[in-house]
Motif scaffolding. Structure first.
Motif, short mmCIF file in Angstrom:
data_model
loop_
_atom_site.label_atom_id
_atom_site.label_comp_id
_atom_site.label_asym_id
_atom_site.label_seq_id
_atom_site.Cartn_x
_atom_site.Cartn_y
_atom_site.Cartn_z
N PRO A 161 0.91 -1.20 0.21
CA PRO A 161 0.04 0.28 -0.31
C PRO A 161 0.40 0.92 -0.04
N GLY A 197 -11.22 -5.24 -5.94
CA GLY A 197 -11.12 -4.00 -5.63
C GLY A 197 -9.78 -3.49 -5.18
N MET A 198 -9.89 -4.31 -3.63
CA MET A 198 -8.63 -4.08 -2.70
C MET A 198 -7.44 -4.59 -3.99
N ASP A 200 -6.15 -3.74 -7.03
CA ASP A 200 -6.67 -2.48 -7.65
C ASP A 200 -6.28 -1.45 -7.38
N ALA A 201 -6.33 -1.41 -5.62
CA ALA A 201 -6.20 0.19 -5.32
C ALA A 201 -5.31 -0.38 -5.08
N ARG A 204 -2.94 0.95 -8.56
CA ARG A 204 -3.10 2.14 -8.88
C ARG A 204 -2.27 2.97 -7.46
N ALA A 206 -3.66 3.46 -4.77
CA ALA A 206 -4.49 5.03 -4.61
C ALA A 206 -5.07 4.45 -3.34
N LYS A 208 -6.48 6.45 -1.35
CA LYS A 208 -8.21 7.23 -0.36
C LYS A 208 -9.08 5.27 -1.49
N ASP A 209 -8.68 4.55 -2.59
CA ASP A 209 -8.89 3.45 -2.41
C ASP A 209 -8.76 2.05 -1.43
N VAL A 210 -7.85 2.20 -1.47
CA VAL A 210 -7.51 1.58 -0.27
C VAL A 210 -8.40 1.50 1.01
N GLY A 213 -11.93 0.59 0.61
CA GLY A 213 -11.79 -1.03 0.18
C GLY A 213 -11.66 -1.83 1.59
#
Length: 284
Positions: A161, A197-198, A200-201, A204, A206, A208-210, A213
């Motif tokens: 992350p 989804g995790m 992908d985050a 990237r 990302a 905020k998306d981590v 998710g």
């Protein structure tokens, strides 16, 4: 000769349970990552041929109930090793906290004794041995960030992350993983967190998306058995963490914070509510 190994704690960025398997284990999907809170192992050969352990933590077992000792004996037996080992364990990860402290100790023992005894085993071979000790041990052998499936032993490495602060808070209770899974009804889970989804985050980078998710289907069970875990989660959310989740089967709750100032503020706010609070970083 002394061999030194760190045994970092892990957190679950997402944990899903799909169904109960015929072997009694649960089929899971988990994304796990390591954080910079670690036990430390010092390994040496005392020349006795025996496995022994010492630690400054008085509540830690020194026999086969200790996963590091169990790992050492398994490795010694499987590889036909006649030498012994003394494991000095400096314990910093809270016990029975959902942070895989015991599993990480076992993994560190496997890695360190592979070096001390000059066995030349690959990481994959150590992971396979680790799976016989516990479901989290293979991941702790590998480290980093990974998607774990099966009962946790099938691993796919993922990007770490984005670097951030992780606030860990453990209430003064211990949680039995067996009790939590025993009270889980996988067929009745309504909302499943998304491993894709995790992934992908993370790919990237990302943050905020981590945070968006984060999900753990064991939370509902643990929060019913131990309401103080839910209250701790609410406090951390109120203090402004960017993402909050219970790790593993609990009771530790973690919060993610992009900025050091926010992490310090959350820690200060938690100290009146919870004695065991740590502000650490994700590992690179």
């Amino acid at each position: 000769m002394y061999i030194y190994e760190k045994a970092p704690a892990k957190i679950n960025l997402m944990l899903d349970v799909l169904h109960k398997r015929n072997d009694g284990f649960h089929e899971v999907e988990m994304v796990m990552t390591m954080v910079d809170l670690a036990d430390r192992l010092t390994l040496s050969d005392p020349g006795t041929g025996r496995i022994s352990l010492s630690t400054q933590a008085g509540h830690i077992p020194h026999d086969d109930k200790n996963l590091a000792v169990r790992a050492a004996r398994l490795l010694k037996q499987r590889c036909g090793v006649t030498r012994g080992a003394h494991i000095r364990l400096e314990k910093r990860i809270p016990v029975a906290a959902g942070l895989a402290g015991g599993s990480s100790d076992a993994a560190a023992a496997l890695r360190g004794l592979n070096r001390l005894w000059e066995l030349g085993l690959s990481t994959a071979e150590l992971e396979e041995l680790g799976a016989e000790i516990g479901s989290d041990v293979p991941f702790c052998v590998r480290g980093g960030t990974a998607l774990a499936t099966g009962r946790g032993e099938k691993l796919e490495s993922l990007p770490n992350p984005p670097r951030c602060w992780v606030i860990l808070a453990k209430p003064p209770i211990n949680v039995s993983t067996a009790d939590v899974y025993g009270n889980l009804r996988a067929a009745q889970i309504d909302v499943h967190p998304s491993a894709s989804g995790m992934r992908d985050a993370l790919e990237r980078g990302a943050f905020k998306d981590v945070c968006g998710g984060l999900g753990n289907v064991l939370e509902d069970v643990t929060l019913k058995l131990y309401p103080q875990v839910g209250r701790l989660k609410e406090v951390m959310q109120r203090l402004g963490a960017d993402g909050v989740l219970m790790s593993g089967s609990g009771p530790t709750v973690f919060g993610l914070a992009a900025k050091e100032e926010k992490a310090k503020r959350i820690c200060n706010g938690l100290r009146g509510f919870c004695e065991e609070v740590y502000a650490v970083r994700t590992l690179e």
